[in-house]
Design an enzyme around this catalytic site. Structure first.
Site, PDB file in Angstrom:
ATOM      1  N   ASP A 209      42.604  39.075  38.720  1.00  0.00           N
ATOM      2  CA  ASP A 209      41.872  40.408  38.790  1.00  0.00           C
ATOM      3  C   ASP A 209      41.000  40.134  37.601  1.00  0.00           C
ATOM      4  O   ASP A 209      41.670  40.580  36.546  1.00  0.00           O
ATOM      5  CB  ASP A 209      42.925  41.504  38.837  1.00  0.00           C
ATOM      6  CG  ASP A 209      42.025  42.978  38.825  1.00  0.00           C
ATOM      7  OD1 ASP A 209      40.843  42.780  38.763  1.00  0.00           O
ATOM      8  OD2 ASP A 209      42.628  43.769  38.678  1.00  0.00           O
TER       9      ASP A 209
ATOM     10  N   ASP B 204      39.179  52.793  44.581  1.00  0.00           N
ATOM     11  CA  ASP B 204      39.518  51.865  43.319  1.00  0.00           C
ATOM     12  C   ASP B 204      38.428  52.506  42.488  1.00  0.00           C
ATOM     13  O   ASP B 204      37.374  51.867  42.332  1.00  0.00           O
ATOM     14  CB  ASP B 204      39.301  50.398  43.839  1.00  0.00           C
ATOM     15  CG  ASP B 204      39.407  49.321  42.996  1.00  0.00           C
ATOM     16  OD1 ASP B 204      39.718  49.946  41.722  1.00  0.00           O
ATOM     17  OD2 ASP B 204      39.272  48.223  43.125  1.00  0.00           O
TER      18      ASP B 204
END
Length: 596
Positions: free
Chosen positions: A14, A206
Site C-alpha cells: 500500500d 477510503d
C-alpha cells in the site's frame, strides 16, 4: 505456499500519501510486516542530509529540523503536470522546492551531500517502495522481486503508469496494480467469509492522508467473488488537507496576535504542521487539545487551544465533498442506500468522529464496519492478490475472483469540443472497445484523445479530404487500469499505436533504466554510510569498554599508556569523521592491542 525454492513470495504494498504498508502471505495467512523500528506502517517520507539519505521514520523524525530537504506527498505529484492547479496549490504549502522540468513535469529540488539534486515524483516514490521491499526482505530472509501495488481508485492513466514506473525503478516486478478500496474489500471478505451467504453489497469509504475513494462492490460465494459496481473519488483530498486548514488557522491567529507573518519561515511552518497533525489525532478521541510551540518565530512562543468543534468547522467543506461523492457513486451503481449491507471504513482519516457521524446519519444510524484495520487493510488485500497471482494453492487465494472498473470516461474529442465516449466510466476491466470516426477537415494530421483529468495525443497522417478518411479507434484497458489506444485507417489498414512518451510526461525505457542505475548507486551509498556509522559506533563502544576496564587497574606505566591511547583515539574520532571504514577498523584494532 510461501514461495518456491529460494524465491521469496510476492508481496502486497500500500503506497500511501502519508504512510505505506507492506504485507505477505506466510504461514497460511497474511502477515503485516513491521519495519526496522517495529512499526507496521512507514512514513512515506524521504530526507536528504549532508551525509546520508533517510527513508521512512528516520526522515519524518528530522523533518522539522530539515524541512527544505524532507520530501513527502510524492503521491500528490506523481503522474501530474507542473501546471496542474492542484500542484500549484500544494507548492505554496510545501517546505521543499518544486520546479518545472521537461514536458511540463514537476521536479523536486533538494540539497544532498552539499550538491543540488533534482528528482521526479516517480524517483521519490521508488525510494519509498524500495524501503518497503527491504522491509519485506529482512522479514523473509530472501530477495523479493514480485509485488502487487495499490493505487487510488480514481487515479487516471498517467498516475497509474507513473506508479508502475516507480515500482520498476525500485527493482520490483509489478505483477498487478489494484485499486485501494478494492484491496480493502478483499481484506473484509476474507475476514468475514464465514458470515457471507449469497450476495452482499458493501460500500468502501477510503479517506487517507492525501486521497479519497468510495467504491461500491458486491461480494458473494463466501467472500471469494468481488464485483465493483461503481467508484468515485478525489485524488487530492485527505488528512493533509485537514492539517493545512489547521495550519492556516494557526498562522492567521499568530499574525493577529503578534503582527508577524509565518509564511516565509519554512522551519516554523514545519513545526506548526507537525503540531497540528498531532492535535488532529488527539481530537479524534478528545474534544479539546492545545498546541504549544516554544520560540516558533522570532523567539515568540505560541500557545493555542483547539477544539473538535473548531476543527470540524474548518474542514466541513471537505467532509461535505466526501458525502456528495458518495451519493454520486450510489447513483452510478444504481443501488439505494438502504440496500448497502456494510459500510467499511478505510484510511486513517475515517477515525475523525464527524466523518463517522455524517456517514451514520446518511445511512440512517446504520452501524459502520470497523472490523478491518483502516491502516493495514489495503496492504492486506494487495498481499492476497499477490499470493493468488503467483499460484498460491490456499483456498482463500485460489477462489478469489475480482472484477474491477475504470473510474473515468475515455473517448475522442470531436469538432466543437464534443466528447465522444468510447469507454464509459465504471466499465468492467479489462476491456476493449472501438468506434469509427471520420476526418473533419482536409488532410487532417492529428486526433486529440482525451479523458477526464488527462489529455493524450496521437498523430496520424491521413492525406484524405474531409469525411473520406475513416479510422477505427480501439481503446483497450488492461487489468492494471492502464490505457492503450490503437487507430486504424480503414482504407489502408494502416495502424498507429498510441505511445505515451516523454513529450507528455511518460518516462522512456532509457530514462527508467538510468533511474534504476541511480537507485542502485544511492542504495550502495546508504550501505557505505551505514558501514562507516557502525564502524565509528564500534570504536566508541571500544573506548567506553576500555574506560571501564582501567577503572579497577592500579597506577602503572601500562595504565598511563592505555589512558593516553583512549584520549588520542577520542580526539582522532572528533577530527576524522571523513575517515574510511578500514581506517576506523584499524584504530579500533590498535586501541584493543594497547589495552590488552
Amino acid at each position: 505456499m510461501d514461495g518456491k525454492g529460494n524465491n521469496a513470495p510476492a508481496i502486497g504494498i500500500d503506497l500511501g500519501t502519508t504512510y505505506s504498508c507492506v504485507a505477505v502471505w506466510k504461514h497460511e495467512r497474511i502477515e503485516i510486516i513491521p519495519n526496522d523500528q517495529g512499526n507496521r506502517t512507514t512514513p512515506s517520507s524521504v530526507a536528504f542530509a549532508d551525509a546520508e539519505r533517510l527513508i521512512g521514520d528516520g526522515a519524518k523524525n528530522q523533518a522539522t529540523m530539515n524541512p527544505a530537504n524532507t520530501i513527502f506527498d510524492a503521491k500528490r505529484l506523481i503522474g501530474r503536470r507542473f501546471s496542474d492547479g492542484k500542484v500549484q496549490e500544494d507548492m505554496k504549502l510545501w517546505p521543499f522546492k518544486v520546479i518545472q522540468g521537461p514536458a511540463n513535469t514537476p521536479k523536486i529540488v533538494v540539497s544532498y551531500k552539499r550538491e543540488e539534486k533534482e528528482f521526479l515524483a516517480e524517483e521519490i516514490s521508488s525510494m519509498i517502495l524500495g524501503k518497503m521491499k527491504e522491509t519485506a526482505e529482512a522479514y523473509l530472509g530472501k530477495p523479493v522481486k514480485d509485488a502487487v501495488i495499490t493505487v487510488p481508485a480514481y487515479f487516471n492513466d498517467s498516475q497509474r503508469q507513473a506508479t508502475k514506473d516507480a515500482g520498476a525503478i525500485a527493482g520490483l516486478n509489478v505483477i498487478r496494480m489494484i485499486n485501494e478500496p478494492t484491496a480493502a474489500a478483499i481484506a473484509y471478505g476474507l475476514d468475514n467469509k464465514s458470515d457471507i451467504n449469497g450476495k452482499i453489497n458493501v460500500l468502501v469509504f477510503d479517506l487517507g492522508g492525501g486521497t479519497f475513494d468510495v467504491s461500491i462492490l458486491t461480494i458473494e460465494q463466501g467472500g471469494g467473488t468481488f464485483e465493483v459496481k461503481a467508484v468515485g473519488g478525489d485524488t487530492h483530498l485527505g488528512g493533509e488537507d485537514f492539517d493545512n486548514r489547521m495550519v492556516d488557522h494557526c498562522a492567521r491567529e499568530f499574525k493577529r496576535r503578534y503582527n508577524k507573518d509565518l509564511s516565509e519561515n519554512k522551519r516554523a511552518l514545519g513545526r506548526l504542521r507537525f503540531a497540528c497533525e498531532k492535535a488532529k489525532r488527539i481530537l479524534s478521541c478528545s474534544t479539546q487539545t492545545s498546541i504549544e510551540l516554544d520560540g516558533l518565530h522570532e523567539a515568540i512562543d505560541f500557545s493555542m487551544k483547539f477544539s473538535r468543534a473548531k476543527f470540524e468547522e474548518l474542514n466541513m467543506s471537505f467532509f461535505n465533498k466526501c458525502m456528495e461523492t458518495l451519493k454520486a457513486c450510489l447513483s452510478d451503481a444504481t443501488i439505494e442506500k438502504s440496500c448497502v449491507n456494510e459500510v467499511i471504513l478505510v484510511g486513517g482519516s475515517t477515525r475523525i468522529p464527524k466523518v463517522q457521524c455524517m456517514l451514520q446519519d446518511f445511512f440512517e444510524k446504520k452501524k459502520l464496519c470497523k472490523s478491518v484495520n483502516p491502516d493495514e487493510a489495503v496492504a492486506y488485500g494487495a498481499a492476497v492478490m499477490a499470493a493468488k497471482l503467483t499460484g498460491n494453492n490456499n483456498k482463500s487465494c485460489r477462489d478469489l475472483m475480482l472484477m474491477d472498473v475504470t473510474p473515468l470516461s475515455l473517448g475522442i474529442e470531436l469538432i466543437g469540443e464534443l466528447f465522444d465516449v468510447i469507454i464509459p466510466r465504471n466499465t468492467p476491466i479489462p476491456t476493449k472497445k472501438s468506434k469509427i470516426h471520420s476526418t473533419v477537415c482536409d488532410y487532417q494530421v492529428c486526433v486529440d484523445i482525451k479523458a477526464k483529468e488527462q489529455e493524450l495525443q496521437i498523430t496520424i497522417c491521413w492525406g484524405a479530404p474531409r469525411g473520406f478518411g475513416q479510422f477505427n479507434d480501439i481503446f483497450e484497458i488492461d487489468a492494471n487500469g492502464i490505457l492503450t489506444v490503437t487507430s486504424e485507417i480503414i482504407s489502408t489498414g494502416k495502424t498507429e499505436k498510441l505511445m505515451i512518451t516523454n513529450e507528455n510526461g511518460r518516462l522512456s525505457k532509457e530514462e527508467i533504466e538510468k533511474m534504476i542505475e541511480d537507485a542502485d548507486k544511492y542504495k550502495q551509498e546508504d550501505q557505505e554510510y551505514k558501514k562507516k556509522a557502525d564502524a565509528f559506533n564500534a570504536l566508541e563502544d571500544c573506548i567506553y569498554n576500555m574506560k571501564n576496564k582501567i577503572k579497577s587497574m592500579k597506577k602503572s606505566r601500562k595504565l598511563r599508556k592505555m589512558e593516553d591511547a583512549i584520549v588520542d583515539t577520542a580526539k582522532w574520532i572528533k577530527h576524522n569523521q571523513a575517515a574510511s571504514v578500514d581506517e576506523v577498523h584499524r584504530m579500533k584494532e590498535d586501541l584493543e592491542t594497547i589495552c590488552k
